[in-house]
Design a protein around this motif. Sequence first.
Motif, PDB file in Angstrom:
ATOM      1  N   UNK A 367       0.854  -1.184   0.000  1.00 37.30           N
ATOM      2  CA  UNK A 367       0.000   0.000   0.000  1.00 37.30           C
ATOM      3  C   UNK A 367       0.888   1.231   0.000  1.00 37.30           C
ATOM      4  N   UNK A 368       0.263   2.395  -0.287  1.00 42.90           N
ATOM      5  CA  UNK A 368       1.011   3.644  -0.343  1.00 42.90           C
ATOM      6  C   UNK A 368       0.888   4.449   0.935  1.00 42.90           C
ATOM      7  N   UNK A 369       0.271   3.885   1.962  1.00 46.71           N
ATOM      8  CA  UNK A 369       0.166   4.571   3.249  1.00 46.71           C
ATOM      9  C   UNK A 369      -0.908   5.648   3.313  1.00 46.71           C
ATOM     10  N   UNK A 370      -1.756   5.740   2.308  1.00 47.38           N
ATOM     11  CA  UNK A 370      -2.791   6.784   2.294  1.00 47.38           C
ATOM     12  C   UNK A 370      -4.135   6.216   2.722  1.00 47.38           C
ATOM     13  N   UNK A 371      -4.952   7.094   3.315  1.00 49.47           N
ATOM     14  CA  UNK A 371      -6.314   6.742   3.704  1.00 49.47           C
ATOM     15  C   UNK A 371      -7.283   7.330   2.689  1.00 49.47           C
ATOM     16  N   UNK A 372      -8.181   6.511   2.198  1.00 48.13           N
ATOM     17  CA  UNK A 372      -9.161   6.934   1.211  1.00 48.13           C
ATOM     18  C   UNK A 372     -10.566   6.737   1.759  1.00 48.13           C
ATOM     19  N   UNK A 398     -13.917   5.617   5.683  1.00 47.13           N
ATOM     20  CA  UNK A 398     -12.469   5.666   5.410  1.00 47.13           C
ATOM     21  C   UNK A 398     -11.890   4.252   5.327  1.00 47.13           C
ATOM     22  N   UNK A 399     -11.082   4.030   4.336  1.00 42.05           N
ATOM     23  CA  UNK A 399     -10.521   2.697   4.096  1.00 42.05           C
ATOM     24  C   UNK A 399      -9.048   2.838   3.710  1.00 42.05           C
ATOM     25  N   UNK A 400      -8.382   1.695   3.689  1.00 33.54           N
ATOM     26  CA  UNK A 400      -6.998   1.586   3.228  1.00 33.54           C
ATOM     27  C   UNK A 400      -6.967   0.555   2.107  1.00 33.54           C
ATOM     28  N   UNK A 401      -6.331   0.895   1.002  1.00 32.89           N
ATOM     29  CA  UNK A 401      -6.254  -0.019  -0.150  1.00 32.89           C
ATOM     30  C   UNK A 401      -4.878  -0.678  -0.193  1.00 32.89           C
ATOM     31  N   UNK A 402      -4.881  -1.945  -0.506  1.00 38.16           N
ATOM     32  CA  UNK A 402      -3.637  -2.711  -0.681  1.00 38.16           C
ATOM     33  C   UNK A 402      -3.751  -3.489  -1.982  1.00 38.16           C
ATOM     34  N   UNK A 403      -2.611  -3.770  -2.588  1.00 37.86           N
ATOM     35  CA  UNK A 403      -2.620  -4.381  -3.919  1.00 37.86           C
ATOM     36  C   UNK A 403      -1.454  -5.349  -4.045  1.00 37.86           C
ATOM     37  N   UNK A 404      -1.589  -6.265  -4.978  1.00 35.17           N
ATOM     38  CA  UNK A 404      -0.526  -7.208  -5.321  1.00 35.17           C
ATOM     39  C   UNK A 404       0.307  -6.604  -6.446  1.00 35.17           C
ATOM     40  N   UNK A 405       1.636  -6.677  -6.369  1.00 33.20           N
ATOM     41  CA  UNK A 405       2.465  -6.071  -7.417  1.00 33.20           C
ATOM     42  C   UNK A 405       2.093  -6.584  -8.807  1.00 33.20           C
TER      43      UNK A 405
END
Length: 532
Positions: A367-372, A398-405
């Motif tokens: 993740x990029x450390x940002x809250x969306x 408010x959520x946090x997004x994470x992704x697979x490379x």
Amino acid sequence: MSGSPGPDPTPPPLIQPGATARWAKTAAVTRLSALDQSGNLNTAHVTLAAATLGCSPRTVWRWIARARATGETTTTRAKFTITPEIRQLLALWGGNASAVHRELVQHCKQDPQLPKAPSLATLHRALRRDLTAGYRAGLARGEAARRAFDVYGQRPKEYRNAAWEGDHTSVPVQVLVEGEYAQPSLTWFIDCCTKVIMGVAVTPHTPSSDAVLAALRTALDRTMPFGPAGGLPNLVRVDRGKDFLSPAVSSSLGAFAVSVVDLPPYSPYLKGTIEALNDAVDQMLFVSMPRYVYRQKLIGGRVTDPDAPGLTFEAFVGLVLNWVHWWNTEHKPKELGGKTPMEAWRADPTPVYDVPASLLAHFGLQDDGRTRKIGTLGVQWRNRYYSGPWMVGLVGTPVVTRYLPHHDASIEVFDLDGRHMGTAVLSRAASKEQSRAVRNARTAQARRLRADLKAAEKLRRTRYQAATTAAPPQSLGALTQEQAEAELLETASEGRKVNPDYVPHQAVPEGWARPLTTKSPASRPDALEKNA
């Protein structure tokens, strides 16, 4: 009637000729010399030594006399040895001893002060004595040939999850992927103790860190299809693959205190378990598939059936997973003593550390450390919107997004407490037909550029006529002076071409006002009068 021959004065030796006989000879002379110096040497000692060595007593007395005169007890003669220069010549001629012998003879003819060159048989004996078979193979064919003569140790057997080994392997089978043939790749991990394949990921292209993370996720999870094997290993051995050493993999394993052992490059013997698995799947599965790359060839390198239909990617993945299940549950490797890998896993009493499902959901994701916040169009990530049916009624959360490379078709959404909320897919994603059309256009453009570059190389290439004597090369395709001047003129004119939309400057009309020329203070009339 002739008399019978007398007894042979030289009895047969008790020690056979060879290295042992030379050692026994040195030992006998050393002992007899010591007896001689102490005054205790007698004929019985000499006779016993002669009978053991298979020579006459007179020969033994001669050895003792030489030892009295020189003080040396060794009886070996000076031998021809292999020098560094000879090793270099052997490498130059690719291990050809006859060519090296010709070189030595030629050097002796050119320089009479050099010692006489040895015979070819002497050179062969010296090579066999001073150089190992592996070193001779290395001088002839390189390091890979030398390694074939090495002896490799075997790591002691430990316990399950003590060490895993991971690797990529390119599949030598052409598989049909969206209408085109490609060679897929396997990324998998194996337990070194029980030989259980812990996890596997199949990619239709060159694998990257996402394939490593996908295989690791299935390896850590103790549910099907690879369960009950799983859990956290103590360490994972890899061979300097950039995908295995990427920050995504290192951080994911490092969070669980699992170290990644970076093995030296080109050292497959340091991870023999996974290398043996790569060879096994090739011999047990891939060789029987259609469009196998290393199929037996006809004369001229032609394949038997070049138009044979290949497997689809889905069918290929199914066959690979079935083979992995067979390996884990039915195959009985010799090292396991009649047990299957899964039976050996179950019989091992070593405790297994299970990764909680809540932590496994975060594994390998970045993740990029940002809250969306969830909006009416979904969650915005990288200037694109991702949505899912589970987002209904959660606008403004408010959520946090994470992704697979390398996977931007979907993302994972978590709340601020780290609880997994769901998967969001890309909104307004292009259809398969549109994506295929874009890929075809890119491929056509790349093919056109490659053809132009190849044509340019042909224009740049100079061909020469065949030579039968040592003379300067003569170029083919000679030009006349007129042709050369015309081509140079055309090239120069092309170099002077400008943009057709360019408008050159015109002369300034006479009626336009022009700026006055600024003069320096020293050139003004008043300044000149003042100076005068």
